[in-house]
Design a protein around this motif. Structure first.
Motif, PDB file in Angstrom:
ATOM      1  N   ALA A  36      46.878  35.962  35.850  1.00  0.00           N
ATOM      2  CA  ALA A  36      46.479  37.139  35.088  1.00  0.00           C
ATOM      3  C   ALA A  36      45.076  37.605  35.462  1.00  0.00           C
ATOM      4  CB  ALA A  36      46.553  36.832  33.591  1.00  0.00           C
ATOM      5  N   THR A  37      44.182  36.666  35.746  1.00  0.00           N
ATOM      6  CA  THR A  37      42.817  37.030  36.124  1.00  0.00           C
ATOM      7  C   THR A  37      42.797  37.829  37.418  1.00  0.00           C
ATOM      8  OG1 THR A  37      41.930  35.062  35.028  1.00  0.00           O
ATOM      9  CG2 THR A  37      40.542  36.110  36.688  1.00  0.00           C
ATOM     10  N   VAL A  38      43.546  37.385  38.417  1.00  0.00           N
ATOM     11  CA  VAL A  38      43.602  38.113  39.687  1.00  0.00           C
ATOM     12  C   VAL A  38      44.150  39.524  39.468  1.00  0.00           C
ATOM     13  CG1 VAL A  38      44.681  38.184  41.958  1.00  0.00           C
ATOM     14  CG2 VAL A  38      43.800  36.022  41.077  1.00  0.00           C
ATOM     15  N   THR A  39      45.189  39.641  38.654  1.00  0.00           N
ATOM     16  CA  THR A  39      45.779  40.953  38.396  1.00  0.00           C
ATOM     17  C   THR A  39      44.790  41.870  37.703  1.00  0.00           C
ATOM     18  OG1 THR A  39      47.964  39.941  38.208  1.00  0.00           O
ATOM     19  CG2 THR A  39      47.703  42.141  37.286  1.00  0.00           C
ATOM     20  N   GLU A  40      44.079  41.363  36.712  1.00  0.00           N
ATOM     21  CA  GLU A  40      43.123  42.196  35.984  1.00  0.00           C
ATOM     22  C   GLU A  40      41.943  42.602  36.861  1.00  0.00           C
ATOM     23  OE1 GLU A  40      43.334  43.512  32.784  1.00  0.00           O
ATOM     24  OE2 GLU A  40      45.379  42.921  33.252  1.00  0.00           O
ATOM     25  N   LEU A  41      41.481  41.697  37.707  1.00  0.00           N
ATOM     26  CA  LEU A  41      40.393  42.054  38.620  1.00  0.00           C
ATOM     27  C   LEU A  41      40.825  43.149  39.590  1.00  0.00           C
ATOM     28  CD1 LEU A  41      38.934  38.516  39.454  1.00  0.00           C
ATOM     29  CD2 LEU A  41      37.799  40.337  38.180  1.00  0.00           C
ATOM     30  N   ALA A  42      42.042  43.055  40.083  1.00  0.00           N
ATOM     31  CA  ALA A  42      42.543  44.092  40.995  1.00  0.00           C
ATOM     32  C   ALA A  42      42.693  45.420  40.280  1.00  0.00           C
ATOM     33  CB  ALA A  42      43.877  43.654  41.593  1.00  0.00           C
ATOM     34  N   ASN A  43      43.108  45.404  39.015  1.00  0.00           N
ATOM     35  CA  ASN A  43      43.223  46.653  38.262  1.00  0.00           C
ATOM     36  C   ASN A  43      41.850  47.236  37.943  1.00  0.00           C
ATOM     37  OD1 ASN A  43      45.988  46.445  38.266  1.00  0.00           O
ATOM     38  ND2 ASN A  43      46.112  45.514  36.235  1.00  0.00           N
ATOM     39  N   ALA A  44      40.863  46.371  37.650  1.00  0.00           N
ATOM     40  CA  ALA A  44      39.533  46.851  37.305  1.00  0.00           C
ATOM     41  C   ALA A  44      38.808  47.435  38.503  1.00  0.00           C
ATOM     42  CB  ALA A  44      38.721  45.714  36.696  1.00  0.00           C
ATOM     43  N   ASN A  45      39.028  46.858  39.677  1.00  0.00           N
ATOM     44  CA  ASN A  45      38.360  47.356  40.891  1.00  0.00           C
ATOM     45  C   ASN A  45      39.346  47.287  42.053  1.00  0.00           C
ATOM     46  OD1 ASN A  45      36.695  48.080  42.978  1.00  0.00           O
ATOM     47  ND2 ASN A  45      35.061  46.627  42.487  1.00  0.00           N
ATOM     48  N   PRO A  46      40.071  48.370  42.302  1.00  0.00           N
ATOM     49  CA  PRO A  46      41.034  48.351  43.411  1.00  0.00           C
ATOM     50  C   PRO A  46      40.393  48.136  44.774  1.00  0.00           C
ATOM     51  CG  PRO A  46      41.434  50.195  41.915  1.00  0.00           C
ATOM     52  CD  PRO A  46      40.108  49.625  41.545  1.00  0.00           C
ATOM     53  N   GLY A  47      39.069  48.261  44.862  1.00  0.00           N
ATOM     54  CA  GLY A  47      38.409  48.091  46.145  1.00  0.00           C
ATOM     55  C   GLY A  47      38.202  46.650  46.565  1.00  0.00           C
ATOM     56  N   LEU A  48      38.501  45.686  45.690  1.00  0.00           N
ATOM     57  CA  LEU A  48      38.307  44.287  46.054  1.00  0.00           C
ATOM     58  C   LEU A  48      39.327  43.850  47.098  1.00  0.00           C
ATOM     59  CD1 LEU A  48      37.679  42.680  42.537  1.00  0.00           C
ATOM     60  CD2 LEU A  48      35.988  43.162  44.304  1.00  0.00           C
ATOM     61  N   THR A  49      38.823  43.139  48.106  1.00  0.00           N
ATOM     62  CA  THR A  49      39.717  42.621  49.135  1.00  0.00           C
ATOM     63  C   THR A  49      40.396  41.351  48.641  1.00  0.00           C
ATOM     64  OG1 THR A  49      37.995  41.284  50.151  1.00  0.00           O
ATOM     65  CG2 THR A  49      38.197  43.564  50.905  1.00  0.00           C
ATOM     66  N   ARG A  50      41.320  40.853  49.441  1.00  0.00           N
ATOM     67  CA  ARG A  50      42.034  39.634  49.090  1.00  0.00           C
ATOM     68  C   ARG A  50      41.068  38.461  48.928  1.00  0.00           C
ATOM     69  NH1 ARG A  50      46.551  38.425  53.271  1.00  0.00           N
ATOM     70  NH2 ARG A  50      47.171  40.457  52.447  1.00  0.00           N
ATOM     71  N   LEU A  51      40.097  38.349  49.832  1.00  0.00           N
ATOM     72  CA  LEU A  51      39.128  37.260  49.738  1.00  0.00           C
ATOM     73  C   LEU A  51      38.229  37.419  48.527  1.00  0.00           C
ATOM     74  CD1 LEU A  51      37.936  34.717  50.985  1.00  0.00           C
ATOM     75  CD2 LEU A  51      36.478  36.162  52.428  1.00  0.00           C
TER      76      LEU A  51
END
Length: 456
Positions: free
Chosen positions: A294-309
């Motif tokens: 859930a943390t990874v999903t929320e971080l991706a939703n909060a900032n779509p610019g984050l890369t996989r790393l």
């Protein structure tokens, strides 16, 4: 567990869903087939526990206490029981062949004996004299706890449903499924002589599939948590096997295990120790894996610019904080369940080194250490899988030729014009007449939930 959010994650693209299905479905089918092969058949095993003593509910109607008769002198140094209670108790039998009858029993006495008062609901046992079957004696075994426990269960369920709503109802269904699998498969399978470690792994995997998908829904995020939990469970089993073999643990480290070996000698107590580690680890593992996914999903939703790393590193920092608190939780849980054992250790006069390496204490240390190692492994495993799935889904949904998307930037000229332009409206304060207005062009300024701190 941190997976219930106001903004649900967008569905994964078809390619990602196909990969997850091709990975999870075979594992689920293999788990079901293993459970079918290991399912106990032929009824419950017979034990040498002896015949059951009849037990009947009753209500205390009268209590008469009297001084205890003097006892013969005991040798010096013999521990005194103290607090002896003598007298009689009248009890009305509420059920059974003698329902409505008043019986007289001695006042319960001895270590752990219940203290009764008029109106208490108790459990009666009828003991028949083996030399004269027509003669029987009544004794109070314990208090009735059915009604208070039913009310506690009702309050427990109501609180979960009131707070979690449909998610809370699903959690209760998952709890019922957990108990069902434990009582119908795991415990009977071990009692039937099956390998405790194998039964525990299969049972834990079955519980994991049912509870996670029932509680959190059939989503890519849940599938990632399932894969992370299953991998961590297997690793925990391997580590437990190595650790118990290296420390030469036999499984006879508790009085309960010794008693079980007397009543049911074909149970593998060493394997039972391993099974206990697996089952005990599952309850904390699913919390950690669901939270990381859930943390990874929320971080991706909060900032779509984050890369996989970047997703992996940010979520791992959250996982470190979670593990730091969970380790203490595991140790305190074992300590709370073993307080009599710990008190016994403090009264032991042997050196600390001998106490720590004794069977009964070394068993608890190995249990805690192996469970913690499995939890630590669950964080990078689940976080890495979640980062790969989330990044793949985002790339498939919003491809960018320039690489990772960056945080949206406002138009500099428009921002400068907004800062120096006089504010419209009337004001008595001349200094406030030129106060720049707050940014109102929502179409250009980034929303607060679409970005995160630059440190991420």
């Amino acid at each position: 567990m941190g997976s219930d959010h106001a903004h649900p994650a967008p569905p994964a693209p078809p390619r990602v869903r196909r990969i997850l299905v091709l990975t999870v479905v075979p594992l689920f089918v293999a788990t079901v087939l293993a459970a079918v092969l290991l399912w106990p058949r032929g009824g419950s095993p017979q034990t040498d526990g002896g015949a059951d003593v009849p037990r009947y509910p009753g209500t205390v109607t009268r209590v008469v206490t009297e001084p205890c008769p003097p006892v013969a002198s005991t040798p010096e140094g013999t521990p005194s029981a103290g607090g002896e209670r003598c007298g009689t108790v009248d009890v009305r039998v509420d059920d059974g062949p003698t329902a409505g009858q008043q019986v007289r029993t001695p006042v319960p006495d001895g270590p752990g004996a219940p203290r009764v008062e008029v109106g208490d609901e108790v459990i009666l046992v009828e003991l028949t004299d083996p030399t004269d079957p027509t003669t029987s004696n009544w004794n109070i075994a314990e208090h009735q706890r059915g009604t208070p426990m039913v009310w506690l269960a009702v309050v427990f369920a109501a609180a979960i449903v009131a707070f979690g709503r449909w998610r809370g109802l699903a959690a209760l269904a998952g709890l019922a499924a957990t108990f069902g699998i434990l009582l119908t498969f795991v415990l009977p399978g071990i009692g039937a002589g099956k390998s405790p470690l194998l039964v525990a792994v299969v049972g834990a995997a079955l519980i994991m599939f049912v509870v996670l998908y029932l509680t959190h829904g059939v989503t890519a995020q849940t599938s990632v948590a399932v894969l992370g939990t299953l991998g961590s469970l297997v690793l925990t089993g391997v580590l437990a096997t190595i650790a118990t073999a290296a420390t030469h643990l036999t499984g006879f480290g508790s009085e309960e295990a010794t008693t079980l070996s007397m009543f049911q000698g074909d149970v593998d107590l060493h394997g039972l120790l391993l099974a206990g580690i697996i089952i005990g680890s599952l309850g904390v593992l699913d919390d950690v894996t669901v939270t990381q996914a859930a943390t990874v999903t929320e971080l991706a939703n909060a900032n779509p610019g984050l890369t996989r790393l970047q997703l992996y590193r940010a979520a791992t920092r959250v996982g470190r904080a979670h593990i730091a608190s969970t380790v203490n939780t595991i140790v305190l849980a074992y300590a709370g369940a073993s307080l009599p054992l710990l008190l016994l250790i403090t009264a032991d006069s042997r050196p600390v080194g001998q106490l720590l390496t004794s069977e009964f204490l070394a068993q608890e240390i190995v249990r805690s250490a192996v469970a913690t190692l499995g939890l630590i492994a669950a964080v990078p495993l689940t976080t890495g899988l979640a980062a790969v799935v989330t990044a793949a889904g985002r790339t498939a949904a919003t491809p960018s030729a320039d690489g990772p998307a960056s945080r949206p930037q406002p138009d500099r000229a428009e921002a400068l014009a907004a800062l120096i332009a006089p504010r419209t409206g009337h004001s008595d304060d001349p200094d406030q007449a030129h106060t720049p207005p707050p940014p109102s062009v929502t179409g250009r300024w980034p929303e607060s939930r679409t970005g995160t701190d630059p440190a991420w």
